[in-house]
Design a protein around this motif. Structure first.
Motif, PDB file in Angstrom:
ATOM      1  N   TYR A 114     -40.231 -45.064 -35.067  1.00  0.00           N
ATOM      2  CA  TYR A 114     -41.602 -44.603 -35.305  1.00  0.00           C
ATOM      3  C   TYR A 114     -42.331 -45.521 -36.275  1.00  0.00           C
ATOM      4  O   TYR A 114     -43.186 -45.093 -37.036  1.00  0.00           O
ATOM      5  CB  TYR A 114     -41.584 -43.159 -35.819  1.00  0.00           C
ATOM      6  N   LYS A 115     -41.955 -46.759 -36.230  1.00  0.00           N
ATOM      7  CA  LYS A 115     -42.566 -47.738 -37.120  1.00  0.00           C
ATOM      8  C   LYS A 115     -44.072 -47.768 -36.891  1.00  0.00           C
ATOM      9  O   LYS A 115     -44.534 -47.725 -35.749  1.00  0.00           O
ATOM     10  CB  LYS A 115     -41.968 -49.111 -36.850  1.00  0.00           C
ATOM     11  N   GLY A 116     -44.830 -47.821 -37.988  1.00  0.00           N
ATOM     12  CA  GLY A 116     -46.281 -47.867 -37.852  1.00  0.00           C
ATOM     13  C   GLY A 116     -46.900 -46.494 -37.722  1.00  0.00           C
ATOM     14  O   GLY A 116     -48.118 -46.349 -37.670  1.00  0.00           O
ATOM     15  N   LYS A 117     -46.070 -45.466 -37.654  1.00  0.00           N
ATOM     16  CA  LYS A 117     -46.611 -44.110 -37.544  1.00  0.00           C
ATOM     17  C   LYS A 117     -46.514 -43.389 -38.886  1.00  0.00           C
ATOM     18  O   LYS A 117     -45.646 -43.678 -39.699  1.00  0.00           O
ATOM     19  CB  LYS A 117     -45.851 -43.321 -36.479  1.00  0.00           C
ATOM     20  N   THR A 118     -47.432 -42.454 -39.064  1.00  0.00           N
ATOM     21  CA  THR A 118     -47.488 -41.714 -40.323  1.00  0.00           C
ATOM     22  C   THR A 118     -47.273 -40.233 -40.081  1.00  0.00           C
ATOM     23  O   THR A 118     -47.835 -39.662 -39.148  1.00  0.00           O
ATOM     24  CB  THR A 118     -48.873 -41.902 -40.978  1.00  0.00           C
ATOM     25  N   VAL A 119     -46.461 -39.640 -40.929  1.00  0.00           N
ATOM     26  CA  VAL A 119     -46.296 -38.197 -40.865  1.00  0.00           C
ATOM     27  C   VAL A 119     -46.676 -37.610 -42.221  1.00  0.00           C
ATOM     28  O   VAL A 119     -46.327 -38.154 -43.269  1.00  0.00           O
ATOM     29  CB  VAL A 119     -44.851 -37.794 -40.457  1.00  0.00           C
ATOM     30  N   VAL A 120     -47.440 -36.531 -42.168  1.00  0.00           N
ATOM     31  CA  VAL A 120     -47.809 -35.815 -43.386  1.00  0.00           C
ATOM     32  C   VAL A 120     -46.925 -34.583 -43.472  1.00  0.00           C
ATOM     33  O   VAL A 120     -46.815 -33.830 -42.499  1.00  0.00           O
ATOM     34  CB  VAL A 120     -49.298 -35.398 -43.338  1.00  0.00           C
ATOM     35  N   LEU A 121     -46.271 -34.414 -44.603  1.00  0.00           N
ATOM     36  CA  LEU A 121     -45.430 -33.221 -44.763  1.00  0.00           C
ATOM     37  C   LEU A 121     -45.982 -32.354 -45.883  1.00  0.00           C
ATOM     38  O   LEU A 121     -46.230 -32.833 -46.988  1.00  0.00           O
ATOM     39  CB  LEU A 121     -43.987 -33.606 -45.077  1.00  0.00           C
ATOM     40  N   ASP A 122     -46.209 -31.106 -45.557  1.00  0.00           N
ATOM     41  CA  ASP A 122     -46.726 -30.135 -46.512  1.00  0.00           C
ATOM     42  C   ASP A 122     -45.554 -29.234 -46.860  1.00  0.00           C
ATOM     43  O   ASP A 122     -45.075 -28.469 -46.033  1.00  0.00           O
ATOM     44  CB  ASP A 122     -47.872 -29.378 -45.813  1.00  0.00           C
ATOM     45  N   TYR A 123     -45.023 -29.385 -48.055  1.00  0.00           N
ATOM     46  CA  TYR A 123     -43.881 -28.551 -48.446  1.00  0.00           C
ATOM     47  C   TYR A 123     -43.916 -28.244 -49.926  1.00  0.00           C
ATOM     48  O   TYR A 123     -44.704 -28.822 -50.659  1.00  0.00           O
ATOM     49  CB  TYR A 123     -42.546 -29.198 -48.058  1.00  0.00           C
ATOM     50  N   SER A 124     -43.067 -27.329 -50.298  1.00  0.00           N
ATOM     51  CA  SER A 124     -43.038 -26.764 -51.649  1.00  0.00           C
ATOM     52  C   SER A 124     -44.288 -25.871 -51.794  1.00  0.00           C
ATOM     53  O   SER A 124     -44.169 -24.669 -51.741  1.00  0.00           O
ATOM     54  CB  SER A 124     -42.963 -27.840 -52.726  1.00  0.00           C
ATOM     55  N   SER A 125     -45.454 -26.490 -51.910  1.00  0.00           N
ATOM     56  CA  SER A 125     -46.723 -25.754 -51.819  1.00  0.00           C
ATOM     57  C   SER A 125     -46.680 -24.339 -52.400  1.00  0.00           C
ATOM     58  O   SER A 125     -47.036 -23.370 -51.750  1.00  0.00           O
ATOM     59  CB  SER A 125     -47.175 -25.679 -50.357  1.00  0.00           C
ATOM     60  N   VAL A 126     -46.221 -24.245 -53.642  1.00  0.00           N
ATOM     61  CA  VAL A 126     -46.024 -22.922 -54.240  1.00  0.00           C
ATOM     62  C   VAL A 126     -47.317 -22.355 -54.806  1.00  0.00           C
ATOM     63  O   VAL A 126     -48.239 -23.083 -55.130  1.00  0.00           O
ATOM     64  CB  VAL A 126     -44.968 -22.983 -55.370  1.00  0.00           C
ATOM     65  N   ASN A 127     -47.331 -21.042 -54.904  1.00  0.00           N
ATOM     66  CA  ASN A 127     -48.452 -20.412 -55.579  1.00  0.00           C
ATOM     67  C   ASN A 127     -48.212 -20.524 -57.076  1.00  0.00           C
ATOM     68  O   ASN A 127     -47.165 -20.138 -57.580  1.00  0.00           O
ATOM     69  CB  ASN A 127     -48.579 -18.955 -55.153  1.00  0.00           C
ATOM     70  N   LEU A 128     -49.205 -21.076 -57.764  1.00  0.00           N
ATOM     71  CA  LEU A 128     -48.968 -21.443 -59.165  1.00  0.00           C
ATOM     72  C   LEU A 128     -48.935 -20.272 -60.135  1.00  0.00           C
ATOM     73  O   LEU A 128     -48.447 -20.409 -61.251  1.00  0.00           O
ATOM     74  CB  LEU A 128     -50.038 -22.437 -59.614  1.00  0.00           C
ATOM     75  N   ALA A 129     -49.455 -19.131 -59.719  1.00  0.00           N
ATOM     76  CA  ALA A 129     -49.553 -18.029 -60.669  1.00  0.00           C
ATOM     77  C   ALA A 129     -48.189 -17.516 -61.101  1.00  0.00           C
ATOM     78  O   ALA A 129     -48.050 -16.901 -62.139  1.00  0.00           O
ATOM     79  CB  ALA A 129     -50.376 -16.894 -60.078  1.00  0.00           C
TER      80      ALA A 129
END
Ligand code: ARG
Length: 569
Positions: A114-129
């Motif tokens: 997958y050279k040249g390709k980009t993946v965005v990973l959304d993780y952890s993403s905790v609620n800060l309160a």
């Protein structure tokens, strides 16, 4: 090497009654060494050729046996109960695999698919309160490991911690601070002071409803950009975010972006306008909705009657922003399975809007942790906070190492590496959808299927190599007459590493890699018990080369699954 393919290539050169090229996908790697290395179940062929499977297997076996040559990869064939078992030339295979690993080193198991390709990973993403707790472990670790896997197959990755830094909890915190807080205390104790205030708010609000009204008012002020409200909330959010960042760092998770929900809270209008223009919205009891009933996805709320935005709307704005920024080829959201509907709705709306990123979004959903068991857990109480979990892990591994008389130069560092490994392993060891129970004590055990056991096995490899202190000249390594017990099975396991990376990527199942590493660890320990590597000061180069190959695969694999490689423990 691709053992199956190489066997197939050779079979193609043979003159056979049955044309096997139509049945290539039926060939499998044998599970049990006594059935050879590659195996062809002949049941499908039986259907096609209207002949009993055992007869087909026998016919093939006879024909192949006549054609095997000395320097070919196929050494022997057997027909057993309708299966054709193919035995490869062990010497040749072992040499090829070990040479490959020792030459490719850190690149063994790396791909540029997958050279040249980009993946965005959304993780952890905790609620800060709230404090980060055990419930955040899987998203953080699975997300991080998925990122590593994506990099391993050639992607450029962008990691986003889409923190929950928006909503009434922050109105509540301001209210609590106004009533009972003081600046020095918050400055001194940071997130602990903020948490105390939040807890106090919830206690008092149980009997005093007016507090909730106050909190809503403060939240409204935040939304309206009131100076004091914005400053206070920024201050609190930064404290909480800092603590989350610290914990993520401890676990090895670093992010390219911390752009959270709040950033999108005032960027809703374009999203809503676009939905309206596309004719997707309806007004229902004053609220704006997108009706997804016809797709079996219910009705998605886009804007409440009081005008406040929603989780889904913010996600729509966020994905647009991410596409603009990163032009991703794929985006993976890592969350608890409870958010399944949310993401289905999000993806459907994106599709209905005919966005260029429709079809590129994926939800990696995992099962939950139930409350941890064991002594440590009960001491920690119901919450099982991540910071406590980490601390308990560090203390426990220190204790164990002391008991075992382990001598390391930096006990603090090593015990932390053991704890991080154990925590990562816990989050990864089962298929992702499984609900799991976290048993902290069991996870830190040095025996059995645990991370310390694997780390310890790796350390053993390192110490052997150090002791042998010999350079390996690959040309001189000879695998003549190698048997299963003398390392052949182990070498074959090592050879599974590259394909396992691809499978883990395809299936989004990091546990596949963890399991292979575990299998390698136990097979290595068998090898180590049955074979001398250094005998009376004489180094067995063949065995040493196998140890080196194991070490490399551990290093490459550990790095992916977030288990620190410790050379002495
Ligand atoms: N903050 C959310 C939660 O704790 C998870 C966010 C996941 N990511 C997203 N883009 N919705 O439940």
């Amino acid at each position: 090497m691709n053992l199956k393919n190489e066997v197939l290539q050779e079979l193609k050169k043979f003159d056979l009654t049955y044309n096997l090229s139509d049945f290539e996908n039926l060939f499998v790697l044998s599970v049990d060494a006594k059935n050879g290395d590659v195996c062809l179940p002949c049941f499908m062929l039986a259907k096609q050729f209207k002949t009993a499977p055992n007869i087909i297997a026998q016919n093939l076996c006879d024909e192949i046996a006549k054609q095997v040559s000395k320097n070919g990869i196929i050494e022997k064939v057997e027909a057993v109960n309708g299966y054709l078992n193919i035995f490869a030339n062990k010497e040749m295979v072992a040499k090829k695999i070990v040479t490959e690993i020792l030459t490719e080193k850190q690149n063994f198991g790396k791909f540029d698919l997958y050279k040249g390709k980009t993946v965005v990973l959304d993780y952890s993403s905790v609620n800060l309160a709230k404090y980060m707790h055990i419930g955040h472990l899987k998203t953080t670790i699975i997300g991080l490991v998925m990122k590593n896997i994506c990099e391993q197959v050639g992607y450029k990755t962008i990691s986003i911690n889409y923190v929950g830094d928006y909503g009434t909890p922050f109105g509540k915190m301001i209210t609590a601070y106004k009533h009972w807080g003081n600046k020095e205390d918050v400055e001194k104790r940071g997130v602990d002071a903020v948490q105390d205030l939040y807890v106090k708010f919830n206690q008092v609000a149980e009997t005093d409803e007016s507090l909730n009204d106050e909190a809503r008012l403060w939240f409204k002020k935040i939304e309206e950009g009131d100076k004091e409200a914005v400053e206070l909330s920024n201050w609190i959010i930064e404290l909480c975010r800092g603590e989350v960042e610290r914990l993520c760092n401890e676990l090895g998770a670093k992010f390219d972006s911390w752009r959270g929900e709040r950033y999108y809270s005032d960027k809703m209008q374009p999203v809503i306008d676009e939905l309206k223009a596309a004719g997707l919205t309806k007004v229902s009891e004053g609220a704006t909705v997108v009706d997804l009933e016809e797709y079996g996805l219910g009705v998605a709320l886009i804007q409440k009657s009081d005008g406040t935005s929603l989780y889904l709307t913010r996600d729509l704005a966020a994905v647009e922003d991410r596409y603009k920024n990163y032009k991703f080829d794929k985006a993976i959201y890592v969350t608890d399975i409870a958010q399944k509907l949310h993401f289905k709705q999000l993806f459907k709306i994106v599709e209905l809007l005919k966005k260029p990123y429709a079809g590129k979004l994926e939800h990696l959903a995992y099962g939950r942790y139930s409350l941890p068991t064991g002594k440590i857990a009960s001491r920690m109480g119901k919450q099982a906070l991540l910071k406590d979990l980490l601390e308990a892990g560090i203390n426990k591994s220190k204790e164990i190492m002391k008991e075992r008389g382990t001598k390391v130069s930096d006990a603090n560092l090593v015990s932390k590496q053991v704890a991080v490994g154990a925590i990562s392993f816990e989050a990864l060891k089962y298929e992702k959808v499984k609900d799991t129970v976290y048993d902290m004590e069991a996870s830190l055990n040095f025996d059995g299927e645990t991370s310390p056991y694997m780390q310890y096995t790796y350390a053993r490899c390192c110490s052997i190599i150090e002791k042998a202190n010999t350079n390996i000249n690959l040309k001189e390594v000879d695998f003549k007459n190698i048997t299963s017990a003398e390392g052949f099975d182990l070498i074959k396991l090592l050879n599974k590493f590259p394909q396992t990376i691809l499978d883990a990527y395809e299936k989004q199942e990091p546990c596949l890699i963890v399991r292979l590493l575990m299998d390698i660890a136990s097979e290595f320990n068998k090898f180590y018990t049955n074979n001398r590597i250094i005998d009376n000061g004489v180094v067995n180069i063949k065995n040493l080369s196998v140890v080196n190959a194991v070490k490399i695969v551990f290093e490459n694999g550990f790095k992916i699954v977030n288990i620190p490689a410790i050379s002495k423990m």
